[in-house]
Design a protein around this motif. Structure first.
Motif, PDB file in Angstrom:
ATOM      1  N   PRO A   1      -3.164  11.423   2.018  1.00 12.54           N
ATOM      2  CA  PRO A   1      -3.451   9.977   1.949  1.00 12.54           C
ATOM      3  C   PRO A   1      -3.093   9.287   3.264  1.00 12.54           C
ATOM      4  O   PRO A   1      -2.116   9.645   3.910  1.00 12.54           O
ATOM      5  N   HIS A   2      -3.897   8.341   3.671  1.00  6.52           N
ATOM      6  CA  HIS A   2      -3.671   7.513   4.865  1.00  6.52           C
ATOM      7  C   HIS A   2      -3.696   8.291   6.173  1.00  6.52           C
ATOM      8  O   HIS A   2      -3.242   7.774   7.195  1.00  6.52           O
ATOM      9  N   PHE A   3      -4.168   9.524   6.162  1.00 10.35           N
ATOM     10  CA  PHE A   3      -4.307  10.256   7.431  1.00 10.35           C
ATOM     11  C   PHE A   3      -5.401   9.562   8.240  1.00 10.35           C
ATOM     12  O   PHE A   3      -6.450   9.250   7.704  1.00 10.35           O
ATOM     13  N   PRO A   4      -5.156   9.315   9.533  1.00  3.73           N
ATOM     14  CA  PRO A   4      -6.151   8.546  10.326  1.00  3.73           C
ATOM     15  C   PRO A   4      -7.410   9.345  10.633  1.00  3.73           C
ATOM     16  O   PRO A   4      -7.664   9.726  11.780  1.00  3.73           O
ATOM     17  N   LEU A   5      -8.185   9.573   9.592  1.00  4.01           N
ATOM     18  CA  LEU A   5      -9.384  10.404   9.762  1.00  4.01           C
ATOM     19  C   LEU A   5     -10.386   9.758  10.712  1.00  4.01           C
ATOM     20  O   LEU A   5     -11.177  10.460  11.345  1.00  4.01           O
ATOM     21  N   GLU A   6     -10.342   8.405  10.793  1.00  3.79           N
ATOM     22  CA  GLU A   6     -11.338   7.756  11.656  1.00  3.79           C
ATOM     23  C   GLU A   6     -11.145   8.166  13.114  1.00  3.79           C
ATOM     24  O   GLU A   6     -12.106   8.264  13.862  1.00  3.79           O
ATOM     25  N   TYR A   7      -9.891   8.453  13.515  1.00  5.91           N
ATOM     26  CA  TYR A   7      -9.648   8.942  14.873  1.00  5.91           C
ATOM     27  C   TYR A   7     -10.394  10.258  15.092  1.00  5.91           C
ATOM     28  O   TYR A   7     -11.089  10.443  16.092  1.00  5.91           O
ATOM     29  N   VAL A   8     -10.198  11.165  14.119  1.00  5.27           N
ATOM     30  CA  VAL A   8     -10.768  12.504  14.261  1.00  5.27           C
ATOM     31  C   VAL A   8     -12.292  12.445  14.304  1.00  5.27           C
ATOM     32  O   VAL A   8     -12.932  13.067  15.148  1.00  5.27           O
ATOM     33  N   VAL A   9     -12.865  11.676  13.406  1.00  8.81           N
ATOM     34  CA  VAL A   9     -14.321  11.605  13.350  1.00  8.81           C
ATOM     35  C   VAL A   9     -14.878  11.051  14.654  1.00  8.81           C
ATOM     36  O   VAL A   9     -15.857  11.577  15.203  1.00  8.81           O
ATOM     37  N   LEU A  10     -14.251  10.004  15.162  1.00  5.95           N
ATOM     38  CA  LEU A  10     -14.729   9.407  16.410  1.00  5.95           C
ATOM     39  C   LEU A  10     -14.586  10.373  17.573  1.00  5.95           C
ATOM     40  O   LEU A  10     -15.462  10.473  18.425  1.00  5.95           O
ATOM     41  N   ILE A  11     -13.456  11.083  17.616  1.00  7.90           N
ATOM     42  CA  ILE A  11     -13.217  12.016  18.729  1.00  7.90           C
ATOM     43  C   ILE A  11     -14.241  13.146  18.681  1.00  7.90           C
ATOM     44  O   ILE A  11     -14.852  13.498  19.686  1.00  7.90           O
ATOM     45  N   VAL A  12     -14.428  13.723  17.504  1.00  7.96           N
ATOM     46  CA  VAL A  12     -15.299  14.899  17.386  1.00  7.96           C
ATOM     47  C   VAL A  12     -16.732  14.567  17.741  1.00  7.96           C
ATOM     48  O   VAL A  12     -17.442  15.395  18.323  1.00  7.96           O
ATOM     49  N   ASN A  13     -17.128  13.339  17.436  1.00  8.93           N
ATOM     50  CA  ASN A  13     -18.507  12.943  17.700  1.00  8.93           C
ATOM     51  C   ASN A  13     -18.901  13.108  19.158  1.00  8.93           C
ATOM     52  O   ASN A  13     -20.056  13.307  19.474  1.00  8.93           O
ATOM     53  N   VAL A  14     -17.949  12.992  20.059  1.00 13.59           N
ATOM     54  CA  VAL A  14     -18.295  13.134  21.486  1.00 13.59           C
ATOM     55  C   VAL A  14     -17.650  14.332  22.159  1.00 13.59           C
ATOM     56  O   VAL A  14     -18.122  14.799  23.189  1.00 13.59           O
TER      57      VAL A  14
ATOM     58  N   VAL B   1     -10.880   6.099  21.827  1.00 11.87           N
ATOM     59  CA  VAL B   1     -10.781   6.031  20.368  1.00 11.87           C
ATOM     60  C   VAL B   1      -9.634   5.121  19.963  1.00 11.87           C
ATOM     61  O   VAL B   1      -9.770   4.278  19.077  1.00 11.87           O
ATOM     62  N   ILE B   2      -8.489   5.280  20.627  1.00 13.21           N
ATOM     63  CA  ILE B   2      -7.326   4.451  20.297  1.00 13.21           C
ATOM     64  C   ILE B   2      -7.652   2.986  20.566  1.00 13.21           C
ATOM     65  O   ILE B   2      -7.341   2.099  19.752  1.00 13.21           O
ATOM     66  N   GLN B   3      -8.298   2.704  21.699  1.00 14.11           N
ATOM     67  CA  GLN B   3      -8.683   1.320  22.021  1.00 14.11           C
ATOM     68  C   GLN B   3      -9.642   0.784  20.969  1.00 14.11           C
ATOM     69  O   GLN B   3      -9.510  -0.349  20.499  1.00 14.11           O
ATOM     70  N   THR B   4     -10.609   1.602  20.572  1.00 14.85           N
ATOM     71  CA  THR B   4     -11.622   1.163  19.600  1.00 14.85           C
ATOM     72  C   THR B   4     -10.975   0.845  18.270  1.00 14.85           C
ATOM     73  O   THR B   4     -11.249  -0.200  17.666  1.00 14.85           O
ATOM     74  N   VAL B   5     -10.104   1.722  17.802  1.00 13.59           N
ATOM     75  CA  VAL B   5      -9.507   1.526  16.491  1.00 13.59           C
ATOM     76  C   VAL B   5      -8.568   0.317  16.505  1.00 13.59           C
ATOM     77  O   VAL B   5      -8.551  -0.470  15.561  1.00 13.59           O
ATOM     78  N   HIS B   6      -7.826   0.158  17.599  1.00 10.88           N
ATOM     79  CA  HIS B   6      -6.894  -0.980  17.647  1.00 10.88           C
ATOM     80  C   HIS B   6      -7.602  -2.306  17.805  1.00 10.88           C
ATOM     81  O   HIS B   6      -7.078  -3.343  17.381  1.00 10.88           O
ATOM     82  N   SER B   7      -8.810  -2.263  18.412  1.00  8.54           N
ATOM     83  CA  SER B   7      -9.534  -3.530  18.548  1.00  8.54           C
ATOM     84  C   SER B   7     -10.263  -3.848  17.249  1.00  8.54           C
ATOM     85  O   SER B   7     -10.771  -4.934  17.078  1.00  8.54           O
TER      86      SER B   7
END
Lengths: 440, 91
Positions: A366-379, B85-91
């Motif tokens: 729960p609450h794992f920052p998956l959005e970081y991973v998804v965004l990173i992997v995309n590029v 990514v960190i900048q994007t998420v924090h903004s």
């Protein structure tokens, strides 16, 4: 004794080779094709994974029918150029990609390539499970059960202890990637606009800007990734393809690229109604896309979309985990074949299942920052491609490895072109980040 | 047609028609016939031996520079992506 290890692996391979030779001798062309296709289709349709299909969905919803349809075709043509090389390398050397890097460039580069691959594959596997959970969630299946069910289903495919059987099962599953075709038809697209875009590469709404580049980069990353090189070469050597099978290996890869390109374009077309109706879908996930599409493709279309993402995640998770296991086994010089039992290839299967269980478990936290991973992997996939292409071109031009099957000057031009294109795309992306006010 | 190949083909036909348990038995039988397997996998054996004979490739200075450049490029770009990514998420 001619063979070094007359175990299950070689016995299974010998049986498979006898079937191929029989088909060739008896001129059973369709049967021969059926026997030899597999690695190319799996790798290309496997690359249409959950984040890739979501990337194509984002493309369709933000740009509609236009520039990105022929662009996606171009990216799959580039993927074919790279993947055909792995067919030649695998069929001639009978060895996996990581092992060749290890043998020719040394322990440092071999381990670097393996660790690089394992790291990016772990990130990618997280996104596959995100897709599986999202797809399953549309049907009311809780995340924990979706992850558990996926791992069990993928695990069952490995219990056959025969590369051939595993390949057939996963290949048939991968064909459900084509579910995006009926969804595209249900969206009642403007076929004239589709034809026009394929010929003119237009329109490109909004012109060239940072967002366009990011979407382009995302689409390139959805088509060309390093794990594909390791997987296909490993699969070609595990399948036991020989030099005589090179033509069929190329047909297999081209067929896979074609089917995957059609599925990708269908996905863009299916989500184009969101662009036409000015819906802001930039941050949509699977469930939001499926629900947003219902007014245009119906509840059946929405359900098929969610199912397509779920299937995409399942197939990709299988292929990516296998590529990690191949690379590990090759560099560590341990048994690494799907023709071996769990007991005969402990580390191979251990890496495979560990990758699945760890990444599936991460998604369930729960609450794992998956959005970081998804965004990173995309590029990150496209950014790690240039060195992978670099080693690929060095190996395919290595006379001691491939002999007369090395690249011609024309193929080198194409290969270097793909590398340069992907590198430039990455550099452009970096410019937009480092200099946010910079305009094209 | 060599006798070894004939045997292998016969075993194949039997295996294809047999239930899975019997197919496993055929596979086990083939495992104990290295000559038959060796004959069929001639090309694979030769390739295996050639691969195992490969030594480290001599890299020219230009190639070494290219490989190191590409690797440092990946590390640099990974940092750029993570920062973004960190900048994007924090903004």
């Amino acid at each position: 004794m001619a063979v070094q290890d007359v175990g299950r692996e070689n016995a299974a391979r010998a049986l498979d080779r006898t079937r191929v030779d029989n088909a060739r001798k008896n001129r059973k062309k369709i049967w021969l094709l059926w026997l030899l296709i597999g690695p190319g289709i799996l790798v290309m349709l496997g690359e249409n994974d959950a984040p890739s299909m979501l990337s194509y969905s984002a493309t369709g919803s933000q740009f509609g029918i236009g520039f990105f349809l022929p662009f996606v075709l171009l990216t799959f043509a580039m993927a074919y150029i790279a993947q055909e090389i792995t067919v030649r390398l695998g069929a001639v050397s009978k060895t996996g990609h990581a092992e060749l890097i290890y043998r020719r460039f040394g322990r440092f580069w071999g381990n670097f390539a393996m660790i690089d691959l394992l790291f990016t594959n772990l990130l990618t596997l997280v996104t596959e499970f995100v897709g599986i959970v999202a797809g399953a969630g549309y049907f009311g299946i809780p995340a924990g059960w979706a992850v558990f069910g996926a791992i069990v289903l993928i695990g069952v495919s490995y219990t056959f202890r025969r590369y051939w059987t595993w390949e057939r099962v996963v290949m048939i599953l991968s064909l459900s990637n084509l579910v995006f075709i009926p969804i595209a038809i249900m969206a009642h697209p403007n076929w004239g606009a589709i034809g026009h875009s394929l010929i003119t590469w237009g329109p490109l709404p909004g012109g060239w800007n940072s967002n366009t580049i990011i979407i382009m980069l995302s689409d390139i990353g959805a088509t060309i990734t390093p794990w594909m090189l390791f997987f296909q070469q490993g699969a070609v050597s595990d399948k036991g393809l020989s030099i005589k099978d090179l033509t069929h290996g190329r047909i297999d890869t081209a067929l896979g690229a074609f089917l995957a390109a059609v599925a990708a374009m269908a996905c863009i077309i299916a989500t184009a109604p969101l662009y036409i109706h000015h819906m802001n879908a930039a941050q949509f996930g699977t469930a939001q896309f499926a629900q947003a599409l219902v007014p245009y493709v119906g509840h059946v279309g929405g359900a098929l979309f969610a199912l397509g993402i779920l299937e995409a995640g399942l197939v990709a998770a299988t292929a990516i985990a296998t590529s990690s296991a191949y690379a590990y086994g090759e560099v560590r010089r341990q048994a690494h074949s799907l023709n071996r039992s769990f007991g005969e290839a402990k580390s191979f299967y251990a890496v495979l299942f560990a990758a699945l269980v760890v990444t599936g478990g991460i998604v369930a936290i729960p609450h794992f920052p998956l959005e970081y991973v998804v965004l990173i992997v995309n590029v990150i996939a496209v950014l790690t491609m240039p060195p992978a292409i670099g080693f690929l071109l060095l190996l395919i031009n290595d006379k001691e490895v491939v002999g007369k099957y090395r690249n011609t000057w024309f193929l080198n031009v194409l290969g270097i072109g793909v590398g340069v294109f992907v590198s430039l795309a990455g550099l452009l992306y970096a410019m937009t980040i480092i200099f946010p006010n910079w305009q094209l | 047609m060599m006798q070894n190949e004939k045997e292998a083909i016969l075993m194949l036909e039997e295996a294809r028609l047999a239930p899975s348990a019997e197919r496993e038995m055929r596979l086990d039988r083939l495992r104990r016939q290295p000559e038959v397997v060796g004959e069929i996998l001639k090309e694979h054996v030769a390739s295996q031996q050639q691969t195992e004979g490969l030594t480290l490739r001599k890299l020219s200075p230009g190639v070494k520079v290219m490989i190191w450049f590409l690797r440092l490029y990946v590390v640099f770009m990974t940092v750029v992506v993570i920062v973004n990514v960190i900048q994007t998420v924090h903004s």
